[in-house]
Design an enzyme around this catalytic site. Sequence first.
Site, PDB file in Angstrom:
ATOM      1  N   ASP A   1    -116.650 -11.292   4.450  1.00  0.00           N
ATOM      2  CA  ASP A   1    -115.357 -11.571   3.813  1.00  0.00           C
ATOM      3  C   ASP A   1    -114.618 -12.736   4.480  1.00  0.00           C
ATOM      4  OD1 ASP A   1    -115.198  -9.808   1.625  1.00  0.00           O
ATOM      5  OD2 ASP A   1    -114.727  -8.117   2.947  1.00  0.00           O
TER       6      ASP A   1
ATOM      7  N   GLU B   1    -123.556  -7.952   1.546  1.00  0.00           N
ATOM      8  CA  GLU B   1    -122.684  -6.800   1.258  1.00  0.00           C
ATOM      9  C   GLU B   1    -123.421  -5.661   0.545  1.00  0.00           C
ATOM     10  OE1 GLU B   1    -119.175  -7.500  -1.177  1.00  0.00           O
ATOM     11  OE2 GLU B   1    -118.511  -5.440  -0.886  1.00  0.00           O
TER      12      GLU B   1
ATOM     13  N   ILE C   1    -120.158 -11.416  -4.632  1.00  0.00           N
ATOM     14  CA  ILE C   1    -118.872 -11.682  -5.307  1.00  0.00           C
ATOM     15  C   ILE C   1    -117.787 -11.139  -4.406  1.00  0.00           C
ATOM     16  CG2 ILE C   1    -117.329 -11.245  -7.246  1.00  0.00           C
ATOM     17  CD1 ILE C   1    -119.549 -10.974  -9.078  1.00  0.00           C
ATOM     18  N   ASP C   2    -116.960 -12.019  -3.920  1.00  0.00           N
ATOM     19  CA  ASP C   2    -115.778 -11.606  -3.168  1.00  0.00           C
ATOM     20  C   ASP C   2    -114.606 -11.674  -4.145  1.00  0.00           C
ATOM     21  OD1 ASP C   2    -114.230 -10.972  -0.844  1.00  0.00           O
ATOM     22  OD2 ASP C   2    -113.575 -13.058  -0.806  1.00  0.00           O
TER      23      ASP C   2
ATOM     24  N   HIS D   1    -105.005  -4.313   0.203  1.00  0.00           N
ATOM     25  CA  HIS D   1    -105.813  -5.148   1.103  1.00  0.00           C
ATOM     26  C   HIS D   1    -104.984  -5.894   2.132  1.00  0.00           C
ATOM     27  CE1 HIS D   1    -109.351  -5.449  -1.994  1.00  0.00           C
ATOM     28  NE2 HIS D   1    -109.076  -4.219  -1.621  1.00  0.00           N
TER      29      HIS D   1
ATOM     30  N   ARG E   1    -103.196 -12.053   6.088  1.00  0.00           N
ATOM     31  CA  ARG E   1    -103.902 -10.821   5.716  1.00  0.00           C
ATOM     32  C   ARG E   1    -103.549  -9.794   6.789  1.00  0.00           C
ATOM     33  NH1 ARG E   1    -108.002 -10.371   2.262  1.00  0.00           N
ATOM     34  NH2 ARG E   1    -109.287  -8.515   2.330  1.00  0.00           N
TER      35      ARG E   1
ATOM     36  N   SER F   1    -109.790 -13.032  -3.284  1.00  0.00           N
ATOM     37  CA  SER F   1    -111.004 -13.634  -2.700  1.00  0.00           C
ATOM     38  C   SER F   1    -110.767 -14.721  -1.663  1.00  0.00           C
ATOM     39  CB  SER F   1    -111.913 -14.204  -3.808  1.00  0.00           C
ATOM     40  OG  SER F   1    -111.525 -15.512  -4.165  1.00  0.00           O
TER      41      SER F   1
ATOM     42  N   THR G   1    -113.818  -8.811  -6.233  1.00  0.00           N
ATOM     43  CA  THR G   1    -114.360  -8.140  -7.428  1.00  0.00           C
ATOM     44  C   THR G   1    -113.257  -7.836  -8.449  1.00  0.00           C
ATOM     45  OG1 THR G   1    -114.284  -6.148  -6.073  1.00  0.00           O
ATOM     46  CG2 THR G   1    -116.415  -7.138  -6.391  1.00  0.00           C
TER      47      THR G   1
ATOM     48  N   ASP H   1    -121.489 -12.618   0.726  1.00  0.00           N
ATOM     49  CA  ASP H   1    -120.703 -11.771  -0.177  1.00  0.00           C
ATOM     50  C   ASP H   1    -121.001 -12.309  -1.575  1.00  0.00           C
ATOM     51  OD1 ASP H   1    -118.866 -10.307  -1.581  1.00  0.00           O
ATOM     52  OD2 ASP H   1    -117.261 -10.561  -0.095  1.00  0.00           O
TER      53      ASP H   1
ATOM     54  N   LYS I   1    -108.609 -18.198  -1.238  1.00  0.00           N
ATOM     55  CA  LYS I   1    -107.393 -18.455  -0.427  1.00  0.00           C
ATOM     56  C   LYS I   1    -107.699 -19.416   0.724  1.00  0.00           C
ATOM     57  CE  LYS I   1    -106.523 -13.850   0.021  1.00  0.00           C
ATOM     58  NZ  LYS I   1    -107.228 -13.187  -1.094  1.00  0.00           N
TER      59      LYS I   1
ATOM     60  N   ASP J   1    -122.732  -8.597  -9.048  1.00  0.00           N
ATOM     61  CA  ASP J   1    -122.910  -8.450  -7.596  1.00  0.00           C
ATOM     62  C   ASP J   1    -124.382  -8.407  -7.197  1.00  0.00           C
ATOM     63  OD1 ASP J   1    -120.594  -8.236  -6.015  1.00  0.00           O
ATOM     64  OD2 ASP J   1    -120.185  -6.193  -6.678  1.00  0.00           O
TER      65      ASP J   1
HETATM   66  N1  LIG Z   1    -108.288  -1.770   2.913  1.00  0.00           N
HETATM   67  C1  LIG Z   1    -108.711  -3.022   2.895  1.00  0.00           C
HETATM   68  N2  LIG Z   1    -108.138  -3.941   3.687  1.00  0.00           N
HETATM   69  C2  LIG Z   1    -108.553  -5.204   3.684  1.00  0.00           C
HETATM   70  N3  LIG Z   1    -109.567  -5.649   2.915  1.00  0.00           N
HETATM   71  C3  LIG Z   1    -110.190  -4.776   2.108  1.00  0.00           C
HETATM   72  C4  LIG Z   1    -109.791  -3.431   2.048  1.00  0.00           C
HETATM   73  N4  LIG Z   1    -110.592  -2.809   1.147  1.00  0.00           N
HETATM   74  C5  LIG Z   1    -111.448  -3.732   0.680  1.00  0.00           C
HETATM   75  N5  LIG Z   1    -111.222  -4.919   1.259  1.00  0.00           N
HETATM   76  C6  LIG Z   1    -111.955  -6.163   1.097  1.00  0.00           C
HETATM   77  O1  LIG Z   1    -111.148  -7.139   0.477  1.00  0.00           O
HETATM   78  C7  LIG Z   1    -112.023  -8.001  -0.248  1.00  0.00           C
HETATM   79  C8  LIG Z   1    -111.241  -8.724  -1.288  1.00  0.00           C
HETATM   80  O2  LIG Z   1    -110.159  -9.294  -0.623  1.00  0.00           O
HETATM   81  P1  LIG Z   1    -109.101 -10.119  -1.365  1.00  0.00           P
HETATM   82  O3  LIG Z   1    -108.247 -10.824  -0.385  1.00  0.00           O
HETATM   83  O4  LIG Z   1    -109.815 -10.956  -2.354  1.00  0.00           O
HETATM   84  O5  LIG Z   1    -108.283  -9.001  -2.075  1.00  0.00           O
HETATM   85  S1  LIG Z   1    -108.055  -8.872  -3.571  1.00  0.00           S
HETATM   86  O6  LIG Z   1    -109.205  -9.311  -4.321  1.00  0.00           O
HETATM   87  O7  LIG Z   1    -106.833  -9.630  -3.829  1.00  0.00           O
HETATM   88  O8  LIG Z   1    -107.901  -7.459  -3.716  1.00  0.00           O
HETATM   89  C9  LIG Z   1    -113.027  -7.073  -0.812  1.00  0.00           C
HETATM   90  O9  LIG Z   1    -114.183  -7.824  -1.004  1.00  0.00           O
HETATM   91  P2  LIG Z   1    -115.132  -7.542  -2.276  1.00  0.00           P
HETATM   92  O10 LIG Z   1    -115.573  -6.095  -2.136  1.00  0.00           O
HETATM   93  O11 LIG Z   1    -116.238  -8.491  -2.007  1.00  0.00           O
HETATM   94  O12 LIG Z   1    -114.336  -7.843  -3.492  1.00  0.00           O
HETATM   95  C10 LIG Z   1    -113.200  -6.027   0.266  1.00  0.00           C
HETATM   96  O13 LIG Z   1    -114.296  -6.275   1.109  1.00  0.00           O
HETATM   97 MG   LIG Z   2    -115.587  -9.425  -0.210  1.00  0.00          MG
HETATM   98 MG   LIG Z   3    -118.185  -8.514  -2.656  1.00  0.00          MG
HETATM   99 MG   LIG Z   4    -117.068  -4.784  -2.328  1.00  0.00          MG
END
Ligand SMILES: Nc1ncnc2c1ncn2[C@@H]1O[C@H](COP(=O)(O)OS(=O)(=O)O)[C@@H](OP(=O)(O)O)[C@H]1O
Ligand SMILES: [Mg+2]
Ligand SMILES: [Mg+2]
Ligand SMILES: [Mg+2]
Length: 335
Positions: free
Chosen positions: A277, A71, A129-130, A223, A264, A247, A132, A127, A250, A48
């Site tokens: 995001d 981020e 790394i989206d 999420h 979502r 991430s 993570t 971002d 999608k 990251d």
């Molecule tokens: N509660 C809640 N609701 C919605 N979204 C949230 C929530 N918590 C975290 N995040 C954010 O979701 C990012 C990752 O989303 P994804 O769709 O890739 O989800 S996942 O990786 O399948 O978990 C993730 O991004 P990264 O932190 O960059 O991985 C978060 O920013």
């Molecule tokens: Mg993200």
């Molecule tokens: Mg990230």
């Molecule tokens: Mg994060």
Amino acid sequence: MSGYLSRERKVAIEAVEQASKVCKLVFKQLVEGETLTKGDKSPVTFADFSAQAIVNSILEKHFPNDPIVGEEDSKDLQGESGEKLRSKVVELTNLVISPSLSEDQILKAIDRGQYEGGKSGRFWTLDPIDGTKGFLRGEQYAVCLALIEDGKVKLGVLGCPNLPHDINNEHNTGRGSIFVAVKGRGAFRRPLGGSDEDETPIKASSITDLTKTKFCESVESGHTSQSDSATIANKLGITLPPVRMDSQCKYGCIANGDADIYLRLRVSATYVEKIWDHAAGSILVAEAGGRVSDTNGDELDFSQGRRLEKNVGVVAANASIYDKVIEAVKAQVSS
Ligand SMILES: Nc1ncnc2c1ncn2[C@@H]1O[C@H](COP(=O)(O)OS(=O)(=O)O)[C@@H](OP(=O)(O)O)[C@H]1O
Ligand SMILES: [Mg+2]
Ligand SMILES: [Mg+2]
Ligand SMILES: [Mg+2]
């Protein structure tokens, strides 16, 4: 390539290429290398910070006056407690970037991401790394970079290092793509590590029969509300199981026509989506001919600072089915 935002496009692709390199390197060294104990999130932390340092320093070199909404910040890398993390980030960053940067330059580059965003002027959002959690599982993650001008996304680049070139035949194809879109200029896909000649235009699907559509959503039930999406899918007559993927990959799948709907749906009443995001992914789908909104049918509003304060959740779909999908989503989320 010349014309509208052509220099920004080229630099953004280069930045995402270099950041993707560091992510792949960290994965190979630390996740695959079995040095990891279960639950240890340190590799994604190294990646990251290094990815944000790399993208921000490339942007600074070419566009020194552009602010960045990123981020991450360098807080955890400061002082004695941050020493170990800091030296690893410096080492990793300098394996990819040249000429080498000093520790101080790297911390400053990371902190160029502290801009608060807003409704006027131009800024980047990153971002590093989206997804993570996807990264740690060896599944999908994305490096996401977008340019916003006066609250509207004008350019988006998504680096998806693990995305199979053909998601329907994932064991027999190469992996790694970059998706690019510029406002009014369409959406494109190119292989990671490729050149402009390897770029091909992409289009969202044109399927109209909802019973044959594929929808995608987050892997993490924290999420998105997977139970609400199951109810919506059922009401729409969708029979295929959801494609669960981490991430902004999608959005890439919707833009490429590999899936037809992205849902979502808010799980927590207090969570507000972050601009990094969704910025790159949303322009990609729009430029591929798809439609994107929040779960009320409102346009995503990137002018509200670091978060999408005016929006709740996200819905993306091909243009022919979007109206039916949003109608079903609205009915479910208001019930
Ligand atoms: N509660 C809640 N609701 C919605 N979204 C949230 C929530 N918590 C975290 N995040 C954010 O979701 C990012 C990752 O989303 P994804 O769709 O890739 O989800 S996942 O990786 O399948 O978990 C993730 O991004 P990264 O932190 O960059 O991985 C978060 O920013
Ligand atoms: Mg993200
Ligand atoms: Mg990230
Ligand atoms: Mg994060």
